[in-house]
Design a protein around this motif. Structure first.
Motif, PDB file in Angstrom:
ATOM      1  N   HIS A  41       0.842  -1.201   0.000  1.00 26.02           N
ATOM      2  CA  HIS A  41       0.000   0.000   0.000  1.00 26.02           C
ATOM      3  C   HIS A  41       0.877   1.251   0.000  1.00 26.02           C
ATOM      4  CE1 HIS A  41      -2.824   3.087   1.489  1.00 26.02           C
ATOM      5  NE2 HIS A  41      -3.664   2.429   0.703  1.00 26.02           N
ATOM      6  N   TYR A  43       0.980   3.600   1.866  1.00 24.48           N
ATOM      7  CA  TYR A  43       1.381   4.079   3.194  1.00 24.48           C
ATOM      8  C   TYR A  43       2.527   3.272   3.793  1.00 24.48           C
ATOM      9  CZ  TYR A  43      -3.211   6.505   3.325  1.00 24.48           C
ATOM     10  OH  TYR A  43      -4.295   7.294   3.065  1.00 24.48           O
ATOM     11  N   ASP A  57      -3.201   1.957  -4.251  1.00 25.58           N
ATOM     12  CA  ASP A  57      -4.280   2.156  -3.276  1.00 25.58           C
ATOM     13  C   ASP A  57      -5.077   0.861  -3.137  1.00 25.58           C
ATOM     14  OD1 ASP A  57      -5.786   2.067  -5.629  1.00 25.58           O
ATOM     15  OD2 ASP A  57      -6.978   3.838  -5.150  1.00 25.58           O
ATOM     16  N   SER A  58      -6.090   0.911  -2.307  1.00 27.70           N
ATOM     17  CA  SER A  58      -6.863  -0.301  -2.008  1.00 27.70           C
ATOM     18  C   SER A  58      -7.495  -0.901  -3.264  1.00 27.70           C
ATOM     19  CB  SER A  58      -7.985   0.017  -1.023  1.00 27.70           C
ATOM     20  OG  SER A  58      -7.466   0.655   0.102  1.00 27.70           O
ATOM     21  N   MET A  81      -6.812  -5.624   4.141  1.00 24.43           N
ATOM     22  CA  MET A  81      -6.327  -5.644   2.753  1.00 24.43           C
ATOM     23  C   MET A  81      -5.845  -7.046   2.387  1.00 24.43           C
ATOM     24  SD  MET A  81      -4.229  -2.074   2.586  1.00 24.43           S
ATOM     25  CE  MET A  81      -5.101  -0.513   2.658  1.00 24.43           C
ATOM     26  N   TYR A 129     -17.256   0.455   2.913  1.00 24.31           N
ATOM     27  CA  TYR A 129     -15.889   0.871   2.552  1.00 24.31           C
ATOM     28  C   TYR A 129     -15.003  -0.355   2.761  1.00 24.31           C
ATOM     29  CZ  TYR A 129     -11.772   4.039   2.772  1.00 24.31           C
ATOM     30  OH  TYR A 129     -10.585   4.693   2.552  1.00 24.31           O
ATOM     31  N   ASN A 131     -12.325  -0.818   4.016  1.00 25.69           N
ATOM     32  CA  ASN A 131     -11.654  -0.854   5.328  1.00 25.69           C
ATOM     33  C   ASN A 131     -12.581  -1.472   6.368  1.00 25.69           C
ATOM     34  OD1 ASN A 131     -10.309   1.049   3.652  1.00 25.69           O
ATOM     35  ND2 ASN A 131      -9.352   1.983   5.426  1.00 25.69           N
ATOM     36  N   SER A 146     -11.984   4.443  -1.517  1.00 24.51           N
ATOM     37  CA  SER A 146     -12.097   5.898  -1.645  1.00 24.51           C
ATOM     38  C   SER A 146     -11.984   6.311  -3.109  1.00 24.51           C
ATOM     39  CB  SER A 146     -11.034   6.597  -0.791  1.00 24.51           C
ATOM     40  OG  SER A 146      -9.759   6.111  -1.119  1.00 24.51           O
ATOM     41  N   HIS A 192      -6.498  10.073  10.113  1.00 26.37           N
ATOM     42  CA  HIS A 192      -6.939  11.184   9.261  1.00 26.37           C
ATOM     43  C   HIS A 192      -7.727  12.252  10.018  1.00 26.37           C
ATOM     44  CE1 HIS A 192      -5.639   8.605   5.946  1.00 26.37           C
ATOM     45  NE2 HIS A 192      -5.552   9.724   5.256  1.00 26.37           N
ATOM     46  N   HIS A 215      -7.210  13.471   1.719  1.00 27.28           N
ATOM     47  CA  HIS A 215      -7.943  12.207   1.602  1.00 27.28           C
ATOM     48  C   HIS A 215      -9.365  12.408   2.143  1.00 27.28           C
ATOM     49  CE1 HIS A 215      -8.832   7.911   2.073  1.00 27.28           C
ATOM     50  NE2 HIS A 215      -7.864   7.706   1.199  1.00 27.28           N
ATOM     51  N   GLU A 217     -11.077  10.682   4.031  1.00 29.02           N
ATOM     52  CA  GLU A 217     -11.272  10.257   5.423  1.00 29.02           C
ATOM     53  C   GLU A 217     -11.075  11.419   6.403  1.00 29.02           C
ATOM     54  OE1 GLU A 217      -8.693   6.937   6.201  1.00 29.02           O
ATOM     55  OE2 GLU A 217      -9.631   5.720   4.666  1.00 29.02           O
ATOM     56  N   SER A 231      -8.640   9.902  -3.454  1.00 33.56           N
ATOM     57  CA  SER A 231      -7.951   8.716  -2.943  1.00 33.56           C
ATOM     58  C   SER A 231      -6.449   8.880  -3.136  1.00 33.56           C
ATOM     59  CB  SER A 231      -8.416   7.482  -3.711  1.00 33.56           C
ATOM     60  OG  SER A 231      -7.917   7.548  -5.023  1.00 33.56           O
ATOM     61  N   THR A 232      -5.689   8.004  -2.502  1.00 35.64           N
ATOM     62  CA  THR A 232      -4.236   8.113  -2.617  1.00 35.64           C
ATOM     63  C   THR A 232      -3.788   7.965  -4.079  1.00 35.64           C
ATOM     64  OG1 THR A 232      -3.994   5.761  -2.052  1.00 35.64           O
ATOM     65  CG2 THR A 232      -3.790   7.351  -0.257  1.00 35.64           C
TER      66      THR A 232
HETATM   67  P1  13P Z   1      -6.816   4.391  -0.303  1.00 32.36           P
HETATM   68  O1  13P Z   1      -7.908   3.507  -0.784  1.00 32.36           O
HETATM   69  O2  13P Z   1      -6.951   5.785  -0.808  1.00 32.36           O
HETATM   70  O3  13P Z   1      -5.522   3.759  -0.600  1.00 32.36           O
HETATM   71  O4  13P Z   1      -6.925   4.528   1.298  1.00 32.36           O
HETATM   72  C1  13P Z   1      -6.773   3.433   2.138  1.00 32.36           C
HETATM   73  C2  13P Z   1      -6.669   3.813   3.540  1.00 32.36           C
HETATM   74  O5  13P Z   1      -6.518   3.031   4.446  1.00 32.36           O
HETATM   75  C3  13P Z   1      -6.760   5.230   3.823  1.00 32.36           C
HETATM   76  O6  13P Z   1      -6.522   5.457   5.154  1.00 32.36           O
END
Ligand code: 13P
Ligand code: SF4
Length: 326
Positions: A41, A43, A57-58, A81, A129, A131, A146, A192, A215, A217, A231-232
């Motif tokens: 990811h 991050y 991203d996700s 994930m 979502y 997550n 996102s 966030h 973002h 969030e 989104s990222t």
């Molecule tokens: P993204 O889907 O933008 O990668 O975000 C995932 C996430 O955990 C944001 O905190």
């Protein structure tokens, strides 16, 4: 709370690609030996991003996990994930470097509480979502990330009332953008929500002219202040095409490594909070390069998703992957 005195975190343009360290070389060799693919990811720490086959991203990670043909998927991200990767590609061994890498959003919506809410309010169309846990996905009608949440919500039948779980901030943003009223589950990303208007106004004064990309969030006051909310993954395109050569990035700090690699001629400034020049997700940062190496060595910790939860969770994920391409 007063804004503390700290220097902003600034990553300036990088001209050369850094050499891999001995442990990163070891990871590369083990990856080959194990016939593994490393999905990371945005991050994750830079050291991990550098050895990954795909960083994204996700949504991008879900597509890559489903398409993976290797024996092993080493998922460098958080638990939901890796679980999603196992749901869409159950024939592979899916590894997560640290099993404790969770997510505050996922924790805010335990499957039994969602089941109780649905039983008390029958007929709701559940948009979840990504997550969230497999147990929540299994009770949902469609998943979103996102990156595609607006597109997904726009395709929900107009006569159905939506329950959006578990992120109230993303849900509120989607509702505002689509004009669709939704019930919002009261969850949030602990990281966030730490971004504040006062901290962002301070950094904006230090970098006048630099746009703020945030973002979804983040809380509404922060989103309202931003020049772009996305989104990222979409932050990469935004940074590339914006005329400014300085960009303030309001999300987890790992994103700056991805941006610096893909948009090497610009300067990225980490979005600050009231107490820190940047913002790390403690769960994302549980993965280290040593744990990545050890996971490949021992083929553990492996993710398992029991049936029938796995096949029930696959239905709304697949619906998302299909609707997302429309
Ligand atoms: P993204 O889907 O933008 O990668 O975000 C995932 C996430 O955990 C944001 O905190
Ligand atoms: Fe979860 Fe927030 Fe960490 Fe993303 S940044 S994994 S939403 S706790």
């Amino acid at each position: 709370m007063p804004v503390l005195d700290y220097e902003p975190l600034v990553l300036s343009p990088r001209r050369e690609v850094p050499r891999l360290s001995p442990i990163q070389e070891e990871v590369r060799a083990l990856k080959k030996e194990r016939n593994a693919v490393i999905l990371a990811h945005n991050y994750q720490i830079e050291e991990i991003q550098q050895v990954a086959d795909y960083v994204g991203d996700s949504l991008g990670l879900s597509y890559h996990a489903q398409a993976a043909k290797s024996d092993v998927i080493l998922f460098c991200g958080v638990h939901f994930m890796a679980e999603t990767a196992k749901i869409v590609n159950p024939g592979r061994t899916v590894l997560l470097p640290d099993l404790n890498a969770g997510c505050s959003l996922s924790d805010s919506c335990p499957p039994d509480r969602l089941a109780a809410y649905k039983a008390a309010h029958p007929g709701l169309y559940v948009v979840a979502y990504i997550n969230c846990s497999a147990g929540v996905k299994a009770q949902s009608d469609v998943i979103c990330t996102s990156g595609n949440a607006i597109k997904i919500v726009q395709q929900v039948p107009a006569d159905r009332e939506i329950l959006f779980v578990p992120d109230q901030n993303l849900g509120q943003w989607v509702s505002q953008r689509t004009g669709r009223k939704m019930r919002l589950w009261p969850g949030s990303c602990y990281a966030h929500v730490q971004f504040t208007v006062q901290a962002l106004e301070k950094v904006r004064a230090q970098f006048p002219g630099a746009p703020i990309v945030a973002h979804p969030e983040c809380v509404q006051a922060v989103r309202d202040l931003a020049d772009e909310v996305c989104s990222t993954e979409l932050m990469v395109g935004f940074s590339r095409s914006h005329p400014s050569d300085q960009i303030i990035v309001v999300t987890e700090s790992g994103m700056l490594h991805r941006l610096r690699r893909e948009v090497p001629d610009k300067t990225f400034i980490a979005g600050p909070t009231d107490s820190c020049a940047c913002n790390d997700c403690r769960y994302m940062k549980m993965n280290t390069i040593e744990k990545v190496r050890d996971a490949l060595k021992t083929l553990s910790p492996a993710i398992e998703v029991p049936e029938p939860v796995r096949s029930a969770a696959l239905i709304p994920i697949q619906r998302m992957l299909d609707w997302s391409k429309r």
